[in-house]
Design an enzyme around this catalytic site. Structure first.
Site, short mmCIF file in Angstrom:
data_model
loop_
_atom_site.label_atom_id
_atom_site.label_comp_id
_atom_site.label_asym_id
_atom_site.label_seq_id
_atom_site.Cartn_x
_atom_site.Cartn_y
_atom_site.Cartn_z
N ILE A 23 0.82 -1.21 0.00
CA ILE A 23 0.00 0.00 0.00
C ILE A 23 0.86 1.27 0.00
CG2 ILE A 23 -1.98 -1.08 1.13
CD1 ILE A 23 -1.02 0.02 3.78
N GLY A 26 8.62 3.93 0.67
CA GLY A 26 9.42 5.11 0.96
C GLY A 26 10.88 4.86 0.73
N ASP A 140 10.70 15.76 10.03
CA ASP A 140 10.35 15.38 8.65
C ASP A 140 8.84 15.55 8.43
OD1 ASP A 140 10.65 14.59 6.06
OD2 ASP A 140 10.71 12.45 6.50
#
Length: 469
Positions: A23, A26, A140
């Site tokens: 799904i 990264g 981040d």
């Protein structure tokens, strides 16, 4: 995609987590949808290849922060952490969450409304404040690492993900021993301290959050570029120059001034300063009330999903086989012929002809212009109209003659006058003038006759003095 990426669909980890399909992915791993064979519920499993980071387990580092933030709002629950030597992977199992803000932007035209942006802002400031209260920095913050919950209970809650680059906040005294933050961040929403390779503090997380909010509302940033997060890329230098040179009012152009105040405030803070989170929340909440919005939990993507559901039609499989292709047979179809001209009149036109009362009362039947006539009849009608136009003005204009009666004329006997013939109006102007001259001469003659009769015998008519010498 890196060469160590593989397809792990169908495998079962620790005889409990069965991977159903990928799904997401990264820079440090892949995310799979998995089924918990004990509870028969869906979960999310993040995988990382062991040889990708030898001697440095990123998932182990990330799991530490999940354990520290356990049971906090907006943080996913950690179920399991470990490694599988047979597959040469390490894994981390967490709650299954919904779509990220980046994916939701694509559903809503790549930008959110002000109401949706403000509702997300209130939650995200609270999430960042909670992290900083634990002496942690996310480092981040971006649209991909902010997701919405899954299900009715958590579907309206914003969650923070990906703590792989998170770290601890250290005061100014430990500035020299602060860890290297060179790899922490993404170019679009990274703070200026990341570009300059400096340690970050709570104000830097709020600066990245300000860039996220601007992107959500406007759909882009002035330095929006595609590239790797490595600072050696020219795109990073370009973004840094624009962040330092562009005025904040230009960065927040066509936006409420609260967003510019947010960015100005966090940039004015120093490294050791703790931001005033309640001040930022109150500022955005006042804007929310001023605009008349309510925190009802209805986001832009909820409205788009309702519109899509209203336009959807059931598939053919959902329709019973007994009722398929029978809608045309059940209806009374109109008889059709091969001829393009209709032989019979429509049914709704019959009562207007058959019912005499409708025909008599109708104003359309009283008008004769609706009947078709021949060309000869039309010519006769035109001639009659022209004759009426020429005769009608003559009838309206009738000459009336009046006579003035004086005191002298009452005693005198009435003389017989010759009857005048009535004037006949003609089209010729010359005959009309001649007739007027004749009438004037007759009047002059009559006045002379009456004057001669009124003078007694033996007397001469009076004359003006000096008329005859």
């Amino acid at each position: 995609m890196p060469r160590y990426y593989r397809d792990y669909k169908g495998i079962t980890i620790r005889d409990r987590w069965r991977l159903e399909g990928e799904i997401g992915a990264g820079g440090f791993g892949q995310v799979y949808l998995a089924t918990d064979l004990k509870t028969n519920k869906f979960v999310a499993v993040k995988l990382c290849y062991l040889k990708a980071n030898p001697g440095n387990s990123s998932l182990q580092h990330e799991s530490v922060f999940y354990k520290m933030l356990q049971n906090q709002p907006g943080i996913a629950t950690l179920h399991d952490i470990g490694s599988d030597d047979r597959q040469s992977i390490e894994f981390m199992v967490c709650d299954l969450l919904g779509a990220s803000l980046w994916d939701l932007l694509g559903r809503c035209g790549h930008r959110f409304s002000l109401k949706t942006t403000l509702m997300l802002t209130d939650q995200l400031i609270s999430r960042v404040e909670m992290l900083h209260s634990k002496n942690l920095l996310h480092r981040d913050l971006k649209m991909e690492n902010i997701v919405m919950g899954f299900g009715k209970e958590n579907g309206k809650t914003a969650y923070l993900l990906d703590f792989g680059l998170s770290g601890y906040f250290r005061s100014r005294d430990d500035y020299i021993t602060a860890p290297d933050y060179r790899l922490a961040g993404t170019i679009e929403t990274a703070c200026i301290a990341w570009h300059l390779n400096r340690p970050q503090s709570p104000k830097d997380d709020l600066e990245s959050l300000a860039y996220v909010l601007i992107f959500l509302f406007r759909g882009y940033l002035p330095w929006s570029i595609d590239g790797d997060s490595d600072a050696s890329y020219p795109s990073s230098e370009r973004a840094l120059k624009m962040k330092l040179s562009l005025p904040i009012d230009i960065i927040c152009k066509d936006m409420p001034p609260q967003f510019a105040r947010h960015l100005k405030y966090v940039r004015s803070l120093k490294y050791n300063d703790m931001p005033n989170y309640s001040k930022l929340r109150d500022m955005y909440q006042r804007l929310m009330k001023r605009m008349g919005y309510e925190y009802d939990g209805v986001y832009d993507w909820d409205l788009t999903e309702k519109e899509i559901d209203s336009t959807k039609q059931p598939p053919s499989d959902a329709i019973p086989a007994s009722t398929r292709d029978q809608s045309l047979k059940q209806e009374n179809a109109v008889a059709q012929s091969n001829s393009p001209i209709q032989d019979k009149p429509f049914v709704q036109d019959k009562p207007l002809v058959q019912d005499k009362t409708l025909v008599q009362d109708s104003p359309l039947t009283q008008s004769k212009t609706l009947k078709r006539k021949k060309d000869e009849d039309n010519r006769e009608d035109d001639q009659q109209d022209t004759q009426k136009q020429t005769i009608q003005p003559a009838k309206k204009r009738k000459p009336v003659f009046t006579e003035k009666v004086t005191d002298k004329d009452q005693d005198q006997p009435v003389t017989k006058r010759r009857r005048r013939q009535p004037k006949v109006q003609t089209k010729d102007a010359s005959t009309k003038n001649a007739q007027e001259e004749a009438t004037t001469t007759e009047k002059v003659a009559e006045t002379n006759e009456t004057a001669g009769k009124n003078v007694p015998r033996g007397k001469k008519p009076a004359t003006r003095k000096g008329a005859h010498k």
